[in-house]
Design a protein around this motif. Structure first.
Motif, mmCIF file in Angstrom:
data_model
loop_
_atom_site.group_PDB
_atom_site.id
_atom_site.type_symbol
_atom_site.label_atom_id
_atom_site.label_comp_id
_atom_site.label_asym_id
_atom_site.label_seq_id
_atom_site.Cartn_x
_atom_site.Cartn_y
_atom_site.Cartn_z
ATOM 1 N N LEU A 155 -3.490 -1.652 5.578
ATOM 2 C CA LEU A 155 -2.264 -2.277 5.364
ATOM 3 C C LEU A 155 -1.770 -2.750 6.817
ATOM 4 C CD1 LEU A 155 -0.597 -0.680 2.242
ATOM 5 C CD2 LEU A 155 -1.730 -2.874 2.291
ATOM 6 N N LEU A 159 4.042 -1.465 6.117
ATOM 7 C CA LEU A 159 3.699 -1.515 4.567
ATOM 8 C C LEU A 159 3.233 -0.352 4.260
ATOM 9 C CD1 LEU A 159 2.404 -5.175 3.998
ATOM 10 C CD2 LEU A 159 4.685 -4.352 4.692
ATOM 11 N N THR A 161 1.498 1.856 0.689
ATOM 12 C CA THR A 161 0.687 1.620 -0.484
ATOM 13 C C THR A 161 1.605 1.721 -1.861
ATOM 14 O OG1 THR A 161 -1.268 2.614 0.259
ATOM 15 C CG2 THR A 161 -1.229 2.360 -2.039
ATOM 16 N N LEU A 164 3.802 -1.240 -2.183
ATOM 17 C CA LEU A 164 2.975 -2.547 -2.589
ATOM 18 C C LEU A 164 2.630 -2.508 -3.891
ATOM 19 C CD1 LEU A 164 1.385 -5.068 -1.605
ATOM 20 C CD2 LEU A 164 -0.585 -3.363 -1.243
ATOM 21 N N THR A 168 3.658 -5.167 -6.533
ATOM 22 C CA THR A 168 2.457 -5.983 -7.324
ATOM 23 C C THR A 168 2.738 -5.769 -8.847
ATOM 24 O OG1 THR A 168 0.907 -5.366 -5.689
ATOM 25 C CG2 THR A 168 0.155 -5.738 -7.740
ATOM 26 N N TYR A 198 6.087 -7.934 1.550
ATOM 27 C CA TYR A 198 4.981 -7.338 0.755
ATOM 28 C C TYR A 198 4.443 -8.736 -0.081
ATOM 29 C CZ TYR A 198 5.831 -2.583 1.582
ATOM 30 O OH TYR A 198 5.638 -1.206 2.105
ATOM 31 N N HIS A 201 2.160 -10.591 1.917
ATOM 32 C CA HIS A 201 0.880 -9.761 2.025
ATOM 33 C C HIS A 201 -0.094 -10.106 0.771
ATOM 34 C CE1 HIS A 201 -2.081 -6.740 2.906
ATOM 35 N NE2 HIS A 201 -1.943 -6.205 1.895
ATOM 36 N N LEU A 202 0.742 -10.285 -0.351
ATOM 37 C CA LEU A 202 -0.270 -10.137 -1.368
ATOM 38 C C LEU A 202 -0.867 -11.842 -1.504
ATOM 39 C CD1 LEU A 202 2.081 -8.794 -4.116
ATOM 40 C CD2 LEU A 202 -0.021 -7.980 -3.408
#
Length: 228
Positions: A155, A159, A161, A164, A168, A198, A201-202
């Motif tokens: 990542l 950021l 996990t 994230l 998500t 975030y 990033h997605l």
């Protein structure tokens, strides 16, 4: 559509755990549980529909890949997650050649399996919704949905996990309504800039669409929608 899963695992305790994991993921149900190759074949013959098989590769009455080979020859087209403690890459390669879409190494957690099941469901929904790909990029995006999420070390700096996963989940739950950074921040309890990082990033990794949302005043906001 609810996806029906056949759990094939010789260890009764592990089989019960895997079946429980499946039932905890929205959109999935257990079609049957088999503890041997013979039981798996019988279950497939008896069930009206099996979409996915969680297949242990070491069964008391035969190798899991040999079972899969015979199922393919008999015309069974269910997708397969190979569940195994084997780390041998030649075994993994053989599984890929037989249509295994995921390899899940034992022991695994609910989170590990649920992430792969959700990705598989997204892949199925995308394939059924769009029918025919119009470009290489669309093919690549569809297949990328099946890939496991990158480890935390991959990542971008800053950021995590855990956050994230939270972002998500929030984005997935919104469906086509999507979220802006401000809306995501309010939902998960972080500031707007953090939520925006975030969401970006997605978007840049192909897991979300980025669109422009025009409000009544000020500059337009980026609006993010989970890619199905």
């Amino acid at each position: 559509m609810t996806l029906r899963v056949l759990v094939v695992e010789d260890d009764p305790v592990a089989a019960d755990a895997h079946a429980l994991y499946v039932t905890r993921v929205p959109g999935f149900e257990v079609a049957a549980v088999a503890h041997s190759r013979a039981e798996a074949v019988r279950a497939l013959d008896e069930q009206p529909r099996v979409d996915l098989i969680l297949l242990d590769l070491y069964l008391p009455d035969g190798n899991g890949l040999a079972l899969l080979r015979s199922l393919r020859a008999a015309g069974h087209t269910a997708d397969v997650f190979a569940v195994t403690s084997a780390r041998d890459l030649t075994v993994i390669r053989e599984g890929v050649s037989l249509g295994v879409v995921q390899h899940v190494l034992k022991p695994f957690t609910f989170r590990s399996l649920s992430d792969r099941l959700r990705r598989y469901a997204d892949f199925r929904m995308s394939a059924e919704a769009h029918g025919e790909a119009v470009s290489q990029d669309e093919v690549d995006r569809a297949l990328s949905v099946l890939r496991a999420a990158p480890p935390s070390s991959a990542l971008p700096k800053g950021l995590s996990t855990g956050t994230l996963d939270t972002v998500t989940s929030a984005l997935r739950e919104q469906g086509e309504a999507g979220l802006t950074a401000s809306e995501a921040a309010e939902r998960i309890g972080v500031n707007r800039i953090t939520a925006g990082r975030y969401l970006e990033h997605l978007a840049t990794t192909g897991r979300a669409h980025r669109r422009q949302r025009y409000g009544h005043v000020g500059r337009p906001e980026h609006h993010y929608v989970w890619r199905r």
